[in-house]
Every structure is written in C-alpha cells, then in structure tokens.
Design a protein around this motif. Structure first.
Motif, PDB file in Angstrom:
ATOM      1  N   GLN A 235      29.773  29.539  27.571  1.00 14.34           N
ATOM      2  CA  GLN A 235      29.525  29.009  26.105  1.00 14.34           C
ATOM      3  C   GLN A 235      28.081  28.843  25.963  1.00 14.34           C
ATOM      4  OE1 GLN A 235      31.396  25.373  24.884  1.00 14.34           O
ATOM      5  NE2 GLN A 235      30.712  25.698  22.675  1.00 14.34           N
ATOM      6  N   ILE A 236      27.503  29.897  24.835  1.00 14.81           N
ATOM      7  CA  ILE A 236      26.121  29.532  24.593  1.00 14.81           C
ATOM      8  C   ILE A 236      25.900  28.803  23.255  1.00 14.81           C
ATOM      9  CG2 ILE A 236      24.016  31.103  24.061  1.00 14.81           C
ATOM     10  CD1 ILE A 236      25.160  31.560  26.795  1.00 14.81           C
ATOM     11  N   VAL A 237      26.639  28.879  22.242  1.00 14.13           N
ATOM     12  CA  VAL A 237      26.647  28.285  21.066  1.00 14.13           C
ATOM     13  C   VAL A 237      27.623  26.849  20.945  1.00 14.13           C
ATOM     14  CG1 VAL A 237      26.556  28.172  18.462  1.00 14.13           C
ATOM     15  CG2 VAL A 237      26.012  30.205  19.495  1.00 14.13           C
ATOM     16  N   PRO A 238      27.020  25.779  20.791  1.00 20.18           N
ATOM     17  CA  PRO A 238      27.775  24.701  21.172  1.00 20.18           C
ATOM     18  C   PRO A 238      28.330  24.141  19.809  1.00 20.18           C
ATOM     19  CG  PRO A 238      25.172  23.950  20.847  1.00 20.18           C
ATOM     20  CD  PRO A 238      25.376  25.497  20.873  1.00 20.18           C
ATOM     21  N   HIS A 239      29.047  24.951  19.223  1.00 21.27           N
ATOM     22  CA  HIS A 239      30.003  24.715  18.161  1.00 21.27           C
ATOM     23  C   HIS A 239      31.283  25.509  18.409  1.00 21.27           C
ATOM     24  CE1 HIS A 239      30.545  24.042  13.484  1.00 21.27           C
ATOM     25  NE2 HIS A 239      31.591  24.505  13.913  1.00 21.27           N
ATOM     26  N   LEU A 240      32.388  24.919  18.290  1.00 21.50           N
ATOM     27  CA  LEU A 240      33.646  25.436  18.832  1.00 21.50           C
ATOM     28  C   LEU A 240      33.778  26.869  18.130  1.00 21.50           C
ATOM     29  CD1 LEU A 240      36.482  25.572  20.181  1.00 21.50           C
ATOM     30  CD2 LEU A 240      37.251  24.093  18.134  1.00 21.50           C
ATOM     31  N   HIS A 241      34.166  27.807  18.762  1.00 15.85           N
ATOM     32  CA  HIS A 241      34.291  29.029  18.034  1.00 15.85           C
ATOM     33  C   HIS A 241      35.442  30.023  19.119  1.00 15.85           C
ATOM     34  CE1 HIS A 241      30.766  29.625  20.658  1.00 15.85           C
ATOM     35  NE2 HIS A 241      31.043  30.881  20.825  1.00 15.85           N
ATOM     36  N   MET A 242      36.186  30.896  18.214  1.00 14.57           N
ATOM     37  CA  MET A 242      36.982  31.691  18.928  1.00 14.57           C
ATOM     38  C   MET A 242      36.659  33.127  18.601  1.00 14.57           C
ATOM     39  SD  MET A 242      41.095  32.137  17.936  1.00 14.57           S
ATOM     40  CE  MET A 242      41.823  30.889  18.740  1.00 14.57           C
ATOM     41  N   HIS A 243      36.384  33.851  19.654  1.00  6.91           N
ATOM     42  CA  HIS A 243      36.239  35.285  19.382  1.00  6.91           C
ATOM     43  C   HIS A 243      37.381  36.090  19.147  1.00  6.91           C
ATOM     44  CE1 HIS A 243      31.832  34.749  21.167  1.00  6.91           C
ATOM     45  NE2 HIS A 243      32.444  33.940  21.995  1.00  6.91           N
ATOM     46  N   LEU A 244      37.300  37.024  18.019  1.00  9.58           N
ATOM     47  CA  LEU A 244      38.327  38.058  17.989  1.00  9.58           C
ATOM     48  C   LEU A 244      37.486  39.406  18.523  1.00  9.58           C
ATOM     49  CD1 LEU A 244      40.927  39.684  16.887  1.00  9.58           C
ATOM     50  CD2 LEU A 244      39.705  39.452  14.517  1.00  9.58           C
ATOM     51  N   LEU A 245      38.154  39.875  19.275  1.00  6.43           N
ATOM     52  CA  LEU A 245      37.493  41.125  19.914  1.00  6.43           C
ATOM     53  C   LEU A 245      38.657  42.216  19.972  1.00  6.43           C
ATOM     54  CD1 LEU A 245      35.947  39.406  22.972  1.00  6.43           C
ATOM     55  CD2 LEU A 245      34.619  40.614  21.392  1.00  6.43           C
ATOM     56  N   GLY A 246      38.282  43.602  19.310  1.00  8.63           N
ATOM     57  CA  GLY A 246      39.019  44.744  19.302  1.00  8.63           C
ATOM     58  C   GLY A 246      38.483  45.814  18.837  1.00  8.63           C
ATOM     59  N   GLY A 247      39.311  46.874  18.729  1.00  2.00           N
ATOM     60  CA  GLY A 247      38.677  48.145  18.403  1.00  2.00           C
ATOM     61  C   GLY A 247      38.362  49.230  19.235  1.00  2.00           C
ATOM     62  N   LYS A 248      38.637  48.723  20.562  1.00  2.00           N
ATOM     63  CA  LYS A 248      38.507  49.657  21.718  1.00  2.00           C
ATOM     64  C   LYS A 248      39.216  49.114  22.955  1.00  2.00           C
ATOM     65  CE  LYS A 248      34.506  47.281  24.192  1.00  2.00           C
ATOM     66  NZ  LYS A 248      33.117  47.300  24.580  1.00  2.00           N
ATOM     67  N   GLN A 249      39.136  49.837  23.996  1.00  2.00           N
ATOM     68  CA  GLN A 249      40.004  49.350  25.098  1.00  2.00           C
ATOM     69  C   GLN A 249      39.366  48.267  25.850  1.00  2.00           C
ATOM     70  OE1 GLN A 249      43.341  50.001  26.315  1.00  2.00           O
ATOM     71  NE2 GLN A 249      42.736  48.187  27.191  1.00  2.00           N
ATOM     72  N   LEU A 250      39.497  47.214  25.860  1.00  2.00           N
ATOM     73  CA  LEU A 250      38.662  45.826  26.336  1.00  2.00           C
ATOM     74  C   LEU A 250      38.862  45.892  27.917  1.00  2.00           C
ATOM     75  CD1 LEU A 250      39.580  43.456  23.818  1.00  2.00           C
ATOM     76  CD2 LEU A 250      37.427  44.429  23.983  1.00  2.00           C
ATOM     77  N   PRO A 251      37.802  45.752  28.724  1.00  2.00           N
ATOM     78  CA  PRO A 251      37.875  45.606  30.144  1.00  2.00           C
ATOM     79  C   PRO A 251      38.922  44.550  30.770  1.00  2.00           C
ATOM     80  CG  PRO A 251      35.871  44.609  29.382  1.00  2.00           C
ATOM     81  CD  PRO A 251      36.564  45.118  28.215  1.00  2.00           C
ATOM     82  N   GLY A 252      39.705  45.001  31.705  1.00  2.00           N
ATOM     83  CA  GLY A 252      40.901  44.120  32.113  1.00  2.00           C
ATOM     84  C   GLY A 252      40.363  43.031  32.849  1.00  2.00           C
ATOM     85  N   LYS A 253      39.365  43.009  33.970  1.00  2.00           N
ATOM     86  CA  LYS A 253      38.969  42.010  34.652  1.00  2.00           C
ATOM     87  C   LYS A 253      37.791  41.268  34.288  1.00  2.00           C
ATOM     88  CE  LYS A 253      41.040  43.940  38.652  1.00  2.00           C
ATOM     89  NZ  LYS A 253      41.049  44.785  39.808  1.00  2.00           N
ATOM     90  N   LEU A 254      37.736  39.939  34.294  1.00  2.00           N
ATOM     91  CA  LEU A 254      36.598  39.157  33.990  1.00  2.00           C
ATOM     92  C   LEU A 254      35.671  39.113  34.984  1.00  2.00           C
ATOM     93  CD1 LEU A 254      38.459  36.364  31.970  1.00  2.00           C
ATOM     94  CD2 LEU A 254      37.119  38.267  30.998  1.00  2.00           C
ATOM     95  N   ALA A 255      36.075  39.048  36.394  1.00  2.00           N
ATOM     96  CA  ALA A 255      35.292  38.859  37.437  1.00  2.00           C
ATOM     97  C   ALA A 255      35.850  39.808  38.595  1.00  2.00           C
ATOM     98  CB  ALA A 255      35.325  37.256  37.701  1.00  2.00           C
TER      99      ALA A 255
END
Ligand code: 5GP
Ligand code: ZN
Length: 113
Positions: free
Chosen positions: A93-113
């Motif tokens: 988290q970079i911005v210290p105000h609660l937020h939800m990201h909506l991501l789409g429109g491409k194949q998103l990567p499956g692995k986070l780490a």
C-alpha cells in the motif's frame, strides 16, 4: 487535509470521477497497470483495510458492487477482472486511504511472488 484521495473524493482535484454516491467514489488510476484500472474508495478517510472497524466492514461489499458496475461499464465484466486491496507496507500500500483496485482488459499475471 493533505490526503490525495480525500482531495479527489471531495472534488478539490479536477479529474475524471466515474461514479459517486453518498459513500463511495470511483476514478481512473493515474498510472494504470492494465487497460482498465479504476480505484474505488470510501469518501470517508479510512487509512487502510486494517483501520476499518467491524461496523464499517459492509463498505467492502459496497465497493465490490461498484467495482462490478465499473467492470460492466468498461466492457470487461464477461471477460474477467481482478479486485485488489493492498494493506500496509508489506502489502504494497502506497496511498494511505483505503482503496480497491479494479484491474482488467488484459490477461493478468497469475503469480504475485
Ligand atoms: P496502492 O499501492 O496504495 O494500493 O495504490 C495506489 C494507487 O494510486 C497506485 O496504483 C497509483 O498509481 C495511484 N495513484 C497515486 N496517486 C494518484 C493520484 O494522484 N491520482 C490517481 N488517480 N491515482 C493515483
Ligand atoms: Zn484520505
């Protein structure tokens, strides 16, 4: 008030508000990581998911509902999309105000780490 998302939510920073109601605001991410990258935030300043009181947790469901509406509006509802809430330093988290990201429109990567 020096919180950037509070300023966006209160209309103090001119920008593209995609949705708002008495409780929530949605607007495009300034540095999009996908063709569709929208942030959904509460108008109330809540610093992070960890700062959300038990009584306030229904707001997460409302944020998910607005995210679904935005996914429809942006044409990705049937294709698939991702909702992300980063919380705290190790959560990215970079911005210290609660937020939800909506991501789409491409194949998103499956692995986070
Ligand atoms: P976090 O890493 O805190 O979960 O995500 C913060 C997001 O806010 C990032 O994706 C970043 O691009 C976005 N962001 C930071 N500053 C601004 C801004 O001033 N306006 C908008 N629309 N998005 C911002
Ligand atoms: Zn704020």
């Amino acid at each position: 008030m020096d919180c950037i998302f509070c300023q966006i939510a209160s209309g103090k920073i001119p920008g593209e508000i995609l949705y708002q109601d008495e409780e929530l605001v949605a607007f495009p991410d300034k540095f999009p990581q996908a063709p569709v990258h929208i942030l959904i935030i509460p108008k109330k300043h809540i610093a992070s998911l960890a700062e959300l009181s038990q009584a306030e947790t229904p707001i997460i469901g409302r944020m998910a509902d607005v995210a679904n509406q935005m996914a429809r509006k942006k044409g990705v509802f049937g294709r698939g999309y991702r909702l992300v809430i980063n919380c705290g330093k190790e959560g990215g988290q970079i911005v210290p105000h609660l937020h939800m990201h909506l991501l789409g429109g491409k194949q998103l990567p499956g692995k986070l780490a």
